[in-house]
Design an enzyme around this catalytic site. Structure first.
Site, PDB file in Angstrom:
ATOM      1  N   HIS A 226      -2.908 -13.848  22.008  1.00 39.10           N
ATOM      2  CA  HIS A 226      -4.165 -14.240  22.632  1.00 39.10           C
ATOM      3  C   HIS A 226      -4.019 -14.343  24.148  1.00 39.10           C
ATOM      4  O   HIS A 226      -4.909 -14.815  24.835  1.00 39.10           O
ATOM      5  CB  HIS A 226      -4.591 -15.591  22.038  1.00 39.10           C
ATOM      6  CG  HIS A 226      -6.014 -15.951  22.261  1.00 39.10           C
ATOM      7  ND1 HIS A 226      -6.396 -17.116  22.899  1.00 39.10           N
ATOM      8  CD2 HIS A 226      -7.172 -15.307  21.953  1.00 39.10           C
ATOM      9  CE1 HIS A 226      -7.702 -17.186  22.966  1.00 39.10           C
ATOM     10  NE2 HIS A 226      -8.202 -16.096  22.401  1.00 39.10           N
ATOM     11  N   LYS A 228      -3.784 -13.579  28.152  1.00 40.03           N
ATOM     12  CA  LYS A 228      -4.450 -12.748  29.153  1.00 40.03           C
ATOM     13  C   LYS A 228      -3.623 -12.852  30.422  1.00 40.03           C
ATOM     14  O   LYS A 228      -3.623 -13.888  31.090  1.00 40.03           O
ATOM     15  CB  LYS A 228      -5.878 -13.218  29.431  1.00 40.03           C
ATOM     16  CG  LYS A 228      -6.836 -13.045  28.246  1.00 40.03           C
ATOM     17  CD  LYS A 228      -6.883 -14.252  27.365  1.00 40.03           C
ATOM     18  CE  LYS A 228      -7.921 -14.088  26.258  1.00 40.03           C
ATOM     19  NZ  LYS A 228      -7.909 -15.211  25.318  1.00 40.03           N
ATOM     20  N   ASP A 233       3.943  -6.437  40.843  1.00 39.68           N
ATOM     21  CA  ASP A 233       5.163  -6.425  41.650  1.00 39.68           C
ATOM     22  C   ASP A 233       6.014  -7.675  41.477  1.00 39.68           C
ATOM     23  O   ASP A 233       6.863  -7.984  42.321  1.00 39.68           O
ATOM     24  CB  ASP A 233       4.829  -6.229  43.132  1.00 39.68           C
ATOM     25  CG  ASP A 233       4.227  -4.862  43.429  1.00 39.68           C
ATOM     26  OD1 ASP A 233       4.481  -3.928  42.639  1.00 39.68           O
ATOM     27  OD2 ASP A 233       3.495  -4.733  44.427  1.00 39.68           O
ATOM     28  N   HIS A 402     -16.412 -19.643  27.903  1.00 36.41           N
ATOM     29  CA  HIS A 402     -15.151 -19.426  27.210  1.00 36.41           C
ATOM     30  C   HIS A 402     -13.978 -20.113  27.914  1.00 36.41           C
ATOM     31  O   HIS A 402     -12.821 -19.909  27.548  1.00 36.41           O
ATOM     32  CB  HIS A 402     -14.922 -17.903  27.129  1.00 36.41           C
ATOM     33  CG  HIS A 402     -13.831 -17.475  26.201  1.00 36.41           C
ATOM     34  ND1 HIS A 402     -12.677 -16.857  26.643  1.00 36.41           N
ATOM     35  CD2 HIS A 402     -13.707 -17.554  24.851  1.00 36.41           C
ATOM     36  CE1 HIS A 402     -11.902 -16.572  25.620  1.00 36.41           C
ATOM     37  NE2 HIS A 402     -12.501 -16.984  24.512  1.00 36.41           N
ATOM     38  N   LYS A 404     -11.081 -22.675  29.217  1.00 36.32           N
ATOM     39  CA  LYS A 404     -10.188 -23.641  28.569  1.00 36.32           C
ATOM     40  C   LYS A 404      -9.498 -24.436  29.678  1.00 36.32           C
ATOM     41  O   LYS A 404      -8.632 -23.915  30.389  1.00 36.32           O
ATOM     42  CB  LYS A 404      -9.134 -22.948  27.713  1.00 36.32           C
ATOM     43  CG  LYS A 404      -9.678 -21.863  26.758  1.00 36.32           C
ATOM     44  CD  LYS A 404      -9.368 -20.509  27.297  1.00 36.32           C
ATOM     45  CE  LYS A 404      -9.624 -19.353  26.374  1.00 36.32           C
ATOM     46  NZ  LYS A 404     -10.429 -19.438  25.257  1.00 36.32           N
ATOM     47  N   ASP A 409      -6.020 -37.692  34.693  1.00 33.12           N
ATOM     48  CA  ASP A 409      -5.828 -38.620  35.823  1.00 33.12           C
ATOM     49  C   ASP A 409      -6.089 -37.962  37.172  1.00 33.12           C
ATOM     50  O   ASP A 409      -5.477 -38.345  38.176  1.00 33.12           O
ATOM     51  CB  ASP A 409      -4.412 -39.199  35.786  1.00 33.12           C
ATOM     52  CG  ASP A 409      -4.204 -40.138  34.605  1.00 33.12           C
ATOM     53  OD1 ASP A 409      -5.196 -40.467  33.916  1.00 33.12           O
ATOM     54  OD2 ASP A 409      -3.048 -40.534  34.365  1.00 33.12           O
TER      55      ASP A 409
END
Length: 482
Positions: A226, A228, A233, A402, A404, A409
């Protein structure tokens, strides 16, 4: 004669029934032994054993497809090599030790032991919103790459933006850049993987993560990569939640827009991102990535301290979940998280509930309507213990977001690909980045606060009719695979 024939048929049927019974019992017994030795969660073990004894053939087939973890990596592919062990700075100086407030030192110690990776100082992390900002930055970086490009994506569609990436990767390959691309064997198309075929026809090295057209070699349909990740370089990286698809270009008004957050990362932590990709490439293609094209000396680029946390159903099992649990435990004032899918384990539900009970402000932001209605139904049946403990759950207005994000704190962030569900924490191969940066934390906190307008309450849930409540509760039983 007829009576004898009937007797013979009856005896044959009886023998065949006994043979099938013996075979079924043997199969159920073997599966039960495997479950007892391999499944640590009592509920899952009881469920599998009950299923294989009630329906030996069907239950055993399901267990073979979804219950057995066959994903193992060879030790040499998991071991970070000396050239990858720690960033070599351009000035030859050793990396400085992490400087953290005293209250975060136990968290740093725990995550160091969980990941076996150091916290790296000297990074710069910039958030980017939606594909409208992310894709131009990624394509520009691909065009400017001189030595190496590593790209991993769960979904990589051959639509307008997908073709732009294909062209950019092909151009880089033809000008001598070492290009390596990984796409998921299901997320980017199981039967018609047009991007995979397009890259192969263009001569670009590409691998499909855990894919086979042969059913007996595809027993891990529920174990996906999953991640991405784009690395240029060995010095510049992009990671977060955005796949490669036109739906993420919100400004172009696609039929089903998907909002998201991605991050541009520079500095010594990039070597940990490259090592994570190199491990995946070795697993899929049986080829090692080494040398300065992939692991060059790295100079400090900012003031942010960061560390990579990868997880998957192999040697990295539950690492992201464990880091989240430790961070919740160490929190002192506030926990604010945003996720497209919210189906945490009972352990995480308890941790968030206890945090709220001890006086912390705990906010959870989820979509009002995600792109998977079944997940939304299960979520409604899953969150009552949190609401009882004064955890505040907020519903984000459409279009679907979408992103996440986790901020604790106002100083510690957790960003990357993992959703708050069992699939991400236990089944998928995921990659997150732990970040100590009050500035970034405040930015992400403000972003999430803007979405806290519609609150989900127990009163709202109680107004659902009995058929809806039964539907939601029934779907929740599928929690490990949603």
């Amino acid at each position: 004669m007829e009576q004898a024939l009937l007797s013979w048929i009856g005896a044959l049927t009886s023998i065949r029934t006994e043979v099938f019974w013996v075979l079924g019992a043997t199969l159920s017994g073997l599966v039960s032994i495997h479950v007892l030795l391999r499944k640590r969660e009592v509920g899952a073990a009881i469920g599998w054993i009950g299923l294989v004894w009630l329906a030996p053939l069907f239950g055993s087939a399901l267990y073979a497809l979804f219950g057995v973890n066959r994903v193992t990596r060879r030790a040499q592919k998991l071991r970070i090599k000396p050239s990858q062990a720690s960033p070599r700075r351009a000035d030859g100086a050793p990396p400085p030790p992490p400087v953290l407030p005293e209250r975060f030192q136990p968290l740093d110690q725990a995550v160091r032991r969980i990941t076996s990776l150091p916290l790296e100082a000297g990074n710069r992390i910039v958030p980017l919103r939606n594909g409208d900002a992310v894709y131009p930055a990624m394509l520009t970086a691909i065009r400017e790459a001189r030595h190496s490009i590593a790209l991993s994506s769960y979904i990589f569609r051959k639509d307008e933006i997908g073709r732009a990436f294909l062209d950019a990767l092909e151009d880089a390959h033809h000008r001598g850049v070492a290009v390596r691309v990984l796409v998921d064997g299901i997320g980017s198309g199981y039967f018609f993987a047009s991007v995979y075929g397009g890259l192969r026809r263009r001569g670009v090295p590409v691998g499909r993560f855990m894919h086979s057209v042969l059913p007996w070699r595809m027993p891990f349909l529920n174990l996906r990569t999953h991640k991405k990740l784009l690395i240029l370089d060995g010095t510049l990286a992009f990671t977060g939640g955005i796949n490669i698809a036109d739906e993420n270009r919100v400004a172009s008004h696609p039929p089903d827009p998907v909002r998201d957050v991605h991050f541009r990362i520079e500095g010594p932590v990039v070597i940990q991102l490259t090592a994570a990709f190199a491990s995946d490439w070795a697993f899929v293609m049986d080829q090692e990535l080494e040398g300065p094209a992939w692991f060059p000396p790295l100079a400090p680029r900012g003031e942010t301290q960061a560390r990579v946390v990868s997880s998957g159903p192999d040697a990295d099992l539950r690492k992201i979940e464990l880091v989240v649990l430790e961070a919740i435990t160490c929190a002192r004032t506030s926990i604010r998280l945003m996720t497209p899918y919210f189906l945490p384990s009972e352990v995480l539900v308890s941790a968030l509930s206890l945090a709220a009970l001890r006086g912390l402000t705990v906010d959870v932001i989820i979509p009002m309507d995600s792109d998977h209605a079944v997940v939304d139904w299960a979520t409604r049946a899953h969150v009552d213990p949190l609401l009882r403990s004064d955890v505040r759950i907020w519903l984000d207005d459409p279009p679907f977001d979408h992103a996440k994000l986790l901020v604790i704190d106002d100083a510690w962030c957790f960003i990357g690909s993992a959703n708050w569900d069992t699939r991400s924490f236990r089944l998928n191969f995921e990659l997150n980045v732990e970040v100590y940066d009050p500035g970034l934390a405040r930015h992400l906190d403000a972003f999430m606060k803007e979405k806290m307008s519609v609150r989900l309450t127990r009163e709202h849930l109680s107004r659902r009719g009995l058929p809806v409540r039964l539907r939601d509760a029934g779907v929740r039983l599928l929690l490990p695979y949603l």
